[in-house]
Design a protein around this motif. Sequence first.
Motif, PDB file in Angstrom:
ATOM      1  N   ILE A 126       0.751  -1.052  -0.041  1.00  0.00           N
ATOM      2  CA  ILE A 126      -0.093   0.173   0.015  1.00  0.00           C
ATOM      3  C   ILE A 126       0.888   1.287   0.080  1.00  0.00           C
ATOM      4  CG2 ILE A 126      -1.680   1.101   1.111  1.00  0.00           C
ATOM      5  CD1 ILE A 126      -2.646  -1.641   0.478  1.00  0.00           C
ATOM      6  N   SER A 127       0.889   1.985  -1.040  1.00  0.00           N
ATOM      7  CA  SER A 127       1.803   3.282  -1.150  1.00  0.00           C
ATOM      8  C   SER A 127       1.361   4.188  -1.917  1.00  0.00           C
ATOM      9  CB  SER A 127       3.198   2.469  -2.294  1.00  0.00           C
ATOM     10  OG  SER A 127       3.938   3.353  -2.462  1.00  0.00           O
ATOM     11  N   ALA A 128       1.566   5.486  -1.356  1.00  0.00           N
ATOM     12  CA  ALA A 128       0.983   6.687  -1.468  1.00  0.00           C
ATOM     13  C   ALA A 128       2.055   7.845  -1.029  1.00  0.00           C
ATOM     14  CB  ALA A 128      -0.325   6.829  -1.170  1.00  0.00           C
ATOM     15  N   PRO A 129       2.108   8.996  -2.091  1.00  0.00           N
ATOM     16  CA  PRO A 129       2.863   9.947  -1.466  1.00  0.00           C
ATOM     17  C   PRO A 129       2.559  10.550  -0.115  1.00  0.00           C
ATOM     18  CG  PRO A 129       2.222  10.149  -3.761  1.00  0.00           C
ATOM     19  CD  PRO A 129       1.526   9.276  -3.299  1.00  0.00           C
ATOM     20  N   GLU A 130       1.443  10.552   0.314  1.00  0.00           N
ATOM     21  CA  GLU A 130       1.029  11.029   1.477  1.00  0.00           C
ATOM     22  C   GLU A 130       1.545  10.308   2.730  1.00  0.00           C
ATOM     23  OE1 GLU A 130      -1.051  10.449  -0.897  1.00  0.00           O
ATOM     24  OE2 GLU A 130      -3.061   9.716   0.026  1.00  0.00           O
ATOM     25  N   HIS A 131       2.018   9.069   2.608  1.00  0.00           N
ATOM     26  CA  HIS A 131       2.389   8.216   3.503  1.00  0.00           C
ATOM     27  C   HIS A 131       3.807   8.730   3.954  1.00  0.00           C
ATOM     28  CE1 HIS A 131      -0.293   4.742   1.899  1.00  0.00           C
ATOM     29  NE2 HIS A 131      -0.906   5.851   2.779  1.00  0.00           N
ATOM     30  N   GLY A 132       4.637   9.465   2.967  1.00  0.00           N
ATOM     31  CA  GLY A 132       5.914   9.880   3.340  1.00  0.00           C
ATOM     32  C   GLY A 132       6.970   8.773   3.450  1.00  0.00           C
ATOM     33  N   THR A 133       6.572   7.412   2.670  1.00  0.00           N
ATOM     34  CA  THR A 133       7.602   6.627   2.860  1.00  0.00           C
ATOM     35  C   THR A 133       8.337   6.496   1.582  1.00  0.00           C
ATOM     36  OG1 THR A 133       6.042   5.175   1.468  1.00  0.00           O
ATOM     37  CG2 THR A 133       6.072   4.957   3.852  1.00  0.00           C
ATOM     38  N   PHE A 188       9.221   4.383  -0.927  1.00  0.00           N
ATOM     39  CA  PHE A 188       8.420   3.982  -1.989  1.00  0.00           C
ATOM     40  C   PHE A 188       7.204   4.754  -2.040  1.00  0.00           C
ATOM     41  CE2 PHE A 188       9.502  -0.859  -0.984  1.00  0.00           C
ATOM     42  CZ  PHE A 188      10.638  -0.675  -1.928  1.00  0.00           C
ATOM     43  N   GLY A 189       6.575   5.505  -1.243  1.00  0.00           N
ATOM     44  CA  GLY A 189       5.414   6.432  -1.669  1.00  0.00           C
ATOM     45  C   GLY A 189       6.016   7.363  -2.265  1.00  0.00           C
ATOM     46  N   LEU A 190       7.018   8.098  -1.928  1.00  0.00           N
ATOM     47  CA  LEU A 190       7.561   9.333  -2.629  1.00  0.00           C
ATOM     48  C   LEU A 190       8.437   9.241  -3.885  1.00  0.00           C
ATOM     49  CD1 LEU A 190       9.184  10.908   0.688  1.00  0.00           C
ATOM     50  CD2 LEU A 190       6.956  11.643  -0.638  1.00  0.00           C
ATOM     51  N   ASN A 191       8.699   7.924  -3.942  1.00  0.00           N
ATOM     52  CA  ASN A 191       9.194   7.658  -5.631  1.00  0.00           C
ATOM     53  C   ASN A 191       8.296   6.898  -6.419  1.00  0.00           C
ATOM     54  OD1 ASN A 191       9.453   4.839  -4.941  1.00  0.00           O
ATOM     55  ND2 ASN A 191      11.566   4.757  -4.764  1.00  0.00           N
ATOM     56  N   GLY A 192       7.064   6.992  -5.927  1.00  0.00           N
ATOM     57  CA  GLY A 192       5.941   6.501  -7.085  1.00  0.00           C
ATOM     58  C   GLY A 192       6.079   5.136  -7.268  1.00  0.00           C
ATOM     59  N   GLN A 193       6.541   3.980  -6.348  1.00  0.00           N
ATOM     60  CA  GLN A 193       6.593   2.944  -6.366  1.00  0.00           C
ATOM     61  C   GLN A 193       4.939   2.420  -6.163  1.00  0.00           C
ATOM     62  OE1 GLN A 193       8.610  -0.081  -6.757  1.00  0.00           O
ATOM     63  NE2 GLN A 193       6.829  -1.057  -6.851  1.00  0.00           N
ATOM     64  N   ARG A 194       4.482   1.624  -7.303  1.00  0.00           N
ATOM     65  CA  ARG A 194       2.851   1.296  -7.203  1.00  0.00           C
ATOM     66  C   ARG A 194       3.056  -0.205  -6.499  1.00  0.00           C
ATOM     67  NH1 ARG A 194       0.970  -2.771 -10.578  1.00  0.00           N
ATOM     68  NH2 ARG A 194       2.822  -3.980 -12.109  1.00  0.00           N
ATOM     69  N   GLY A 195       1.675  -0.314  -6.032  1.00  0.00           N
ATOM     70  CA  GLY A 195       1.222  -1.438  -5.554  1.00  0.00           C
ATOM     71  C   GLY A 195       0.801  -2.440  -6.535  1.00  0.00           C
ATOM     72  N   PRO A 196       0.367  -3.560  -6.279  1.00  0.00           N
ATOM     73  CA  PRO A 196      -0.075  -4.608  -7.434  1.00  0.00           C
ATOM     74  C   PRO A 196      -1.769  -4.435  -7.369  1.00  0.00           C
ATOM     75  CG  PRO A 196       0.151  -5.836  -5.334  1.00  0.00           C
ATOM     76  CD  PRO A 196       0.583  -4.447  -5.203  1.00  0.00           C
ATOM     77  N   SER A 197      -2.171  -4.876  -8.776  1.00  0.00           N
ATOM     78  CA  SER A 197      -3.435  -5.022  -9.027  1.00  0.00           C
ATOM     79  C   SER A 197      -4.115  -6.172  -8.349  1.00  0.00           C
ATOM     80  CB  SER A 197      -4.035  -5.012 -10.494  1.00  0.00           C
ATOM     81  OG  SER A 197      -3.453  -6.281 -10.909  1.00  0.00           O
ATOM     82  N   ALA A 198      -5.395  -6.276  -8.373  1.00  0.00           N
ATOM     83  CA  ALA A 198      -6.198  -7.629  -7.555  1.00  0.00           C
ATOM     84  C   ALA A 198      -5.629  -8.788  -8.246  1.00  0.00           C
ATOM     85  CB  ALA A 198      -7.719  -7.253  -7.497  1.00  0.00           C
ATOM     86  N   GLN A 199      -5.390  -8.619  -9.919  1.00  0.00           N
ATOM     87  CA  GLN A 199      -5.416  -9.793 -10.668  1.00  0.00           C
ATOM     88  C   GLN A 199      -3.820 -10.556 -10.192  1.00  0.00           C
ATOM     89  OE1 GLN A 199      -5.872  -9.534 -15.029  1.00  0.00           O
ATOM     90  NE2 GLN A 199      -7.726 -10.726 -14.329  1.00  0.00           N
ATOM     91  N   GLU A 200      -2.976  -9.270 -10.299  1.00  0.00           N
ATOM     92  CA  GLU A 200      -1.668  -9.683 -10.117  1.00  0.00           C
ATOM     93  C   GLU A 200      -1.192 -10.371  -8.571  1.00  0.00           C
ATOM     94  OE1 GLU A 200       0.636  -5.807 -12.478  1.00  0.00           O
ATOM     95  OE2 GLU A 200      -0.203  -5.484 -10.482  1.00  0.00           O
ATOM     96  N   LEU A 201      -1.907  -9.751  -7.634  1.00  0.00           N
ATOM     97  CA  LEU A 201      -1.886 -10.613  -6.543  1.00  0.00           C
ATOM     98  C   LEU A 201      -2.374 -11.937  -6.366  1.00  0.00           C
ATOM     99  CD1 LEU A 201      -1.221 -10.082  -3.232  1.00  0.00           C
ATOM    100  CD2 LEU A 201      -3.624  -9.221  -3.062  1.00  0.00           C
ATOM    101  N   LYS A 202      -3.572 -12.055  -6.881  1.00  0.00           N
ATOM    102  CA  LYS A 202      -4.155 -13.361  -7.093  1.00  0.00           C
ATOM    103  C   LYS A 202      -3.310 -14.455  -7.920  1.00  0.00           C
ATOM    104  CE  LYS A 202      -8.415 -15.867  -7.772  1.00  0.00           C
ATOM    105  NZ  LYS A 202      -7.784 -16.818  -8.748  1.00  0.00           N
ATOM    106  N   ILE A 203      -2.705 -13.998  -9.053  1.00  0.00           N
ATOM    107  CA  ILE A 203      -1.781 -14.671  -9.826  1.00  0.00           C
ATOM    108  C   ILE A 203      -0.912 -15.198  -9.038  1.00  0.00           C
ATOM    109  CG2 ILE A 203      -0.547 -14.871 -11.711  1.00  0.00           C
ATOM    110  CD1 ILE A 203      -2.482 -13.019 -13.349  1.00  0.00           C
TER     111      ILE A 203
END
Length: 515
Positions: free
Chosen positions: A271-278, A280-295
């Motif tokens: 779970i990554s968003a710029p407002e978390h100040g992490t 990964f959040g600040l460098n735009g690292q995305r999380g997986p989609s539901a399908q990517e996670l399930k696969i």
Amino acid sequence: MVEMIAQTSTPELDQVMQQVAEHKGCGTEGGSGKASCGSAAGQGDLPTEIWEKVKNHPCYSEEAHHHFARMHVAVAPACNIQCNYCNRKYDCANESRPGVVSEKLTPEQAAKKVVAVASVIPQMTVLGIAGPGDPLANPAKTFETFELVAQGAPDIKLCLSTNGLALPEYVDRIAQYNIDHVTITINMVDPEVGAKIYPWIFWNHKRYTGIEAARILSEHQLRGLEMLTERGILCKVNSVMIPGVNDKHLVKVNKAVKSRGAFLHNIMPLISAPEHGTVFGLNGQRGPSAQELKILQDECQGEMNMMRHCRQCRADAVGLLGEDRSAEFTTDKIMAIDVNYDLESRRTYQQAVEVERQAKVAAKHEELAKFAGEESDISLLVAVATKGSGLINEHFGHAKEFQIYELSTSGAKFVGHRRVDMYCQGGYGEEDTLATVIRAINDCHAVFVAKIGGCPKADLTAAGIAPVDEYAHEFIEKSALAWFKTYLEKVSSGEVEHQPRGDAQIRQGALITAA
Ligand code: CLF
Ligand code: SF4
């Protein structure tokens, strides 16, 4: 205080709660007429000693999570490593949603809270310590809390979640305190992958960085896991799926932890968003989609069970997974609660849950038997609005999450959940919200609800998701299988053309605002 439980109860349980309130003890009337104390619905091929440990642990048994609750106490503020998905202003993101801050407690306050919560929520069976930092970076507070809880609430199972760095040092103490369930977050077994996730660790009075830090961490995690399983302690491994960093690598992690005796693997989305100040959040690292996670979860599913019902809860979470009752139990309110820890009443309530649970399992098997001899390549997902107890008992507009089941002729399998923003906002529906709900369950062919209004019904149908309300307040799996049987008949007769669905979105915003 009894009414605080009512949110998730059914008429049968309400009746038992009445008895509990009146201290009448265990009766045999009501429900199916049988008081099947401690029997084994859902045991499958698990050895009895393992089943006894998992049957009412909501994280270690998917079945149990519909019925039993856990609570966390936030007694462990310090941490000994840095993860790139963590901001220290918030709780440990290894077992919490980013952006959540818990009220920190002393061991005495924590123990009082556990006894008070358990006295008003009889289905609360597990105490976990999961932060807000790392429990084993705060060993004195963590073990003191466990000791006090074991004295005050002896039937509560003890559970611990750690990043694993200090684990080998504390395995003997964990065994000594009867902590039967330990979670280790293991995101890599290759230090080169680890260096992209962990900038530093602090160990043996020294700070290590880069590949060396990741190597030490990985060695400690795997050794700790081996030491725990050698002592018969059930271990769950959490892994955060970080696309492009460790997503492909997690299959190797799965094999490594399986070979060391881990019982359950919980692959969670970043779970990554710029407002978390992490980082990964600040460098735009995305999380997986539901399908990517399930696969990925499907790829890892083998002899070791995959956990798919994790809610990434907070370090002071209270209640069933998926509901958050922590606001009902702030320190002020706890101090005002008149504690009456009645072991016998708790047992009575839990026995009634067991009866209900067996009825649910029997209903599922009965429905599944109707597929005998039937073969079809079709498997599909459906979403379910539920408040718990394994029932379709939530209105579409009130759902804060949908549970996702995969249906095939071999059964109904729970494969995950999707958080959403509630559609119904004070009596009227929010069109913007409906669009986000549809995106969250877009990979589903149908959505099962207790009730739904005309507008959302029409929009869901237009989006290709069938709203189903004819199984209101019935068991989820039995109803889903009955619907699926009819669906297959319609496909065979040509009335319906089966079409695959697209991907769905894991709702990052909803995960945070629902805290
Ligand atoms: Fe807590 Fe963790 Fe024990 Fe469960 S949570 S310490 S094992 S009692 Fe459960 Fe919450 Fe997921 Fe953790 S849903 S974040 S897996
Ligand atoms: Fe944050 Fe938990 Fe990682 Fe420590 S172990 S840095 S608290 S996510």
